[in-house]
Design a protein around this motif. Structure first.
Motif, PDB file in Angstrom:
ATOM      1  N   PHE A   1       0.835  -1.202   0.000  1.00 53.82           N
ATOM      2  CA  PHE A   1       0.000   0.000   0.000  1.00 53.82           C
ATOM      3  C   PHE A   1       0.871   1.255   0.000  1.00 53.82           C
ATOM      4  O   PHE A   1       0.575   2.226  -0.677  1.00 53.82           O
ATOM      5  N   ASP A   2       1.943   1.196   0.754  1.00 51.68           N
ATOM      6  CA  ASP A   2       2.857   2.343   0.762  1.00 51.68           C
ATOM      7  C   ASP A   2       3.432   2.573  -0.634  1.00 51.68           C
ATOM      8  O   ASP A   2       3.557   3.701  -1.087  1.00 51.68           O
ATOM      9  N   VAL A   3       3.789   1.508  -1.278  1.00 49.86           N
ATOM     10  CA  VAL A   3       4.370   1.632  -2.617  1.00 49.86           C
ATOM     11  C   VAL A   3       3.337   2.204  -3.582  1.00 49.86           C
ATOM     12  O   VAL A   3       3.632   3.088  -4.387  1.00 49.86           O
ATOM     13  N   ILE A   4       2.111   1.721  -3.490  1.00 50.97           N
ATOM     14  CA  ILE A   4       1.061   2.202  -4.379  1.00 50.97           C
ATOM     15  C   ILE A   4       0.835   3.691  -4.167  1.00 50.97           C
ATOM     16  O   ILE A   4       0.659   4.451  -5.115  1.00 50.97           O
ATOM     17  N   GLU A   5       0.891   4.089  -2.898  1.00 52.28           N
ATOM     18  CA  GLU A   5       0.686   5.509  -2.608  1.00 52.28           C
ATOM     19  C   GLU A   5       1.955   6.322  -2.828  1.00 52.28           C
ATOM     20  O   GLU A   5       1.947   7.534  -2.630  1.00 52.28           O
TER      21      GLU A   5
END
Lengths: 351, 351
Positions: free
Chosen positions: A318-322
């Motif tokens: 999720f961090d990577v996506i954001e």
DNA sequence: AGCCAGTCGTGAACCGGTAAAGTGCTGATT
DNA sequence: AATCAGCACTTTACCGGTTCACGACTGGCT
């Protein structure tokens, strides 16, 4: 027997119906449902009321088609289906992922593939076709052929594996080298000199890391009986490997396994050959699911919290996506949990 | 370091690019890729060549939006995430499903939900939003609230559970009633008169069926000590239930569990209370994963092939999607696998 | 009164395919 | 020669949303 009161029998309700009922354009409905400025509180209210009355919610597929990415995370696994059902690791790992996904109303798209080419093609299709918003990559090989094409793809990815293997993808990993070294040192400290290892497929990155660390630590301690066998992770192969090791002239007095399913199978082989554990043979498992506590004697293991591992992987994705994360992230190193299956070699109590 | 030779840096390649390169309209490309009549072999060839050169494959999302359904099957599970990782049943079940899905290049969309309302809403979103082509429904309750809304939805569904519970959906099921009866008869034949059962949640359909069959068989055999306890399927609750049963004045001499994880926990409780298995207490598990073979003594179980169960479910779903199946379909009844954890009560060897 | 800024909302283009109707051409039929 | 079926494509209208340029209206300021 009659269907519950529904508007127009067959037709499905779309944003247009909601717009019509609320007396606005569909653009306005879209704005309202993505809570963005441009609609007054009153109108917004009216739109939600209309949507509620019609039981409408935005069609994800249409939404995905115009830009926005799906709340779906992809995971392809290149292993035999049966193994997936037997290995406790994967399910615990997946349960950890799901735990985090569920919090954010996301789902996991799971697919078994036969080889890495199929896997690469699948990810390309998933990403280009906007089926997923990101993916989790597992089971890295040395010079993994998936890396170049997936890099080019630009899909948000979190790799599970040591940074030396994952080709620059943000990764989550455990320090397998240290853990393997600890395993050897522990057995050596108990007095073992001939220690063997039953590992995973030789091409698999983390097996390679453990193999190298195993060998290095053996050398460092001046032990030379460090035989290693590569297997496909299934119990049967673990049993065969164990049998092979135990039938050799200078058979090992301790064996380290790469997962717990093979260790369990190894314990059965020891029993079948009339060897007592741990007096004649010490066994050390890896991963440590419930299985290890159920055997007799219970299996010592390099244990870690696999569910938590899965959670960390999902959170990182999720961090990577954001876009708030790109580096690597280490979760706790598997630590030795001694139980009844390890002890000094050829101890006095021996027959 | 430079990206592999790609056409136009940023833009993604679409059907239009392929059409342009092949010198035809996009309609023709669509026809070719869905191998339907209307394009000559020569042109078809040219189109595939162009697609190959550009590395294009049809965008699933766009495809789904206009009619065609996705090659994705939905599965929502309403259980705690941790349990999912511990219960061998689910992973074996899922591995069976995946085995069949993979053959047809389909994927499984997995999601954990908190309650049945969330589950219903999720299926509606998945179906209306064309995210899935069908779904697998599990864990039916008596008068399951999901049935009416999902019936109205018209989504292809295969229900896992007894036809009396699944509200007319095509279903795949095992005969839990017969299996429960067999379990009781077996223990009674060994001489047990006070038999208890540690079941799943009382609202859960298959738990109810087993409970009723258990009670009926006990009555039929003239046994009256048939206490039953409802739990949430996790090991801890199985342990607590076992402890409760064993501390009661007329404690049972045999206990049947609803899965193997609780049976394993029960065995630990017996050991902790100084009871020997099977002399003081017989234990009978359900489902029968590897766990049962690892305990000491190994657990007798009502066993069935869960992987195969999953396969049948997936196959049935495909039949339903293709409209070739609507009825119910029974897989083999769990059968008794006696191991060391069951025996006559209070046998002579007792202290 | 005249001008500007800001808010609320509309309409049309677009995402990337599919489906069905329409066009032009060829060759067989009467 | 006129009719007509059939093939090979092309055109156009969706599928169900998002986005963005633009218009109408309101109110404040000079």
């Amino acid at each position: 027997m009659s269907a519950p009161a529904s508007r127009v029998p067959g037709r499905r309700v779309t944003i247009n119906d909601v717009a019509a009922l609320a007396g606005v354009s569909k653009g306005a409905v879209s704005l309202a449902f993505n809570n963005r400025p441009g609609v007054s509180p009153t109108t917004r209210e009216r739109i939600f009321a209309a949507a509620g009355e019609l039981g409408w919610s935005p069609n994800q597929t249409a939404r995905n088609l115009s830009g926005r990415r799906a709340g779906i995370v992809g995971l392809a696994i290149c292993r035999p289906a049966r193994l997936l059902g037997l290995e406790p690791f994967y399910m615990e790992f997946i349960s950890g992922i799901e735990d985090v996904l569920a919090e954010r109303s996301c789902s996991l798209l799971l697919r078994l593939v036969r080889d890495l080419d199929e896997e690469t093609a699948l990810y390309q299709e998933w990403w280009r076709g906007r089926t997923v918003g990101g993916a989790i990559l597992v089971d890295f090989h040395r010079d993994d052929p998936r890396i170049p094409p997936l890099r080019a793809l630009g899909m948000p990815v979190v790799a599970v594996g040591h940074p030396s293997l994952t080709g620059g993808f943000p990764s989550v990993w455990t320090d397998d080298a240290s853990a393997a070294a600890e395993a050897v040192r522990y057995l050596a400290a108990l007095g073992h000199r001939r220690i063997a290892r039953v590992g995973g497929p030789s091409g698999l990155g983390h097996s390679g890391i453990r193999a190298a660390a195993f060998e290095a630590t053996m050398a460092e301690l001046g032990l030379d009986g460090g035989r290693q066998v590569a297997t496909g992770f299934v119990g049967e192969e673990g049993a065969r490997a164990t049998r092979g090791l135990l039938m050799s002239p200078d058979r090992p007095t301790a064996i380290v396994y790469d997962n717990d399913i093979m260790a369990v199978a190894g314990a059965a082989v020891a029993a079948e050959m009339g060897l007592s554990v741990p007096d004649d043979l010490s066994l050390l498992a890896w991963d440590d699911s419930q299985l290890c506590r159920l055997t007799h004697p219970p299996l010592s293991a390099m244990s870690h919290d696999v569910h938590h591992f899965g959670e960390e992987v999902a959170r990182t994705l999720f961090d990577v996506i954001e876009g708030t994360r790109t580096g690597t992230h280490q979760v706790p190193t598997p630590s030795l949990t001694p139980r009844g299956s390890t002890g000094p070699p050829g101890s006095p109590g021996r027959v």
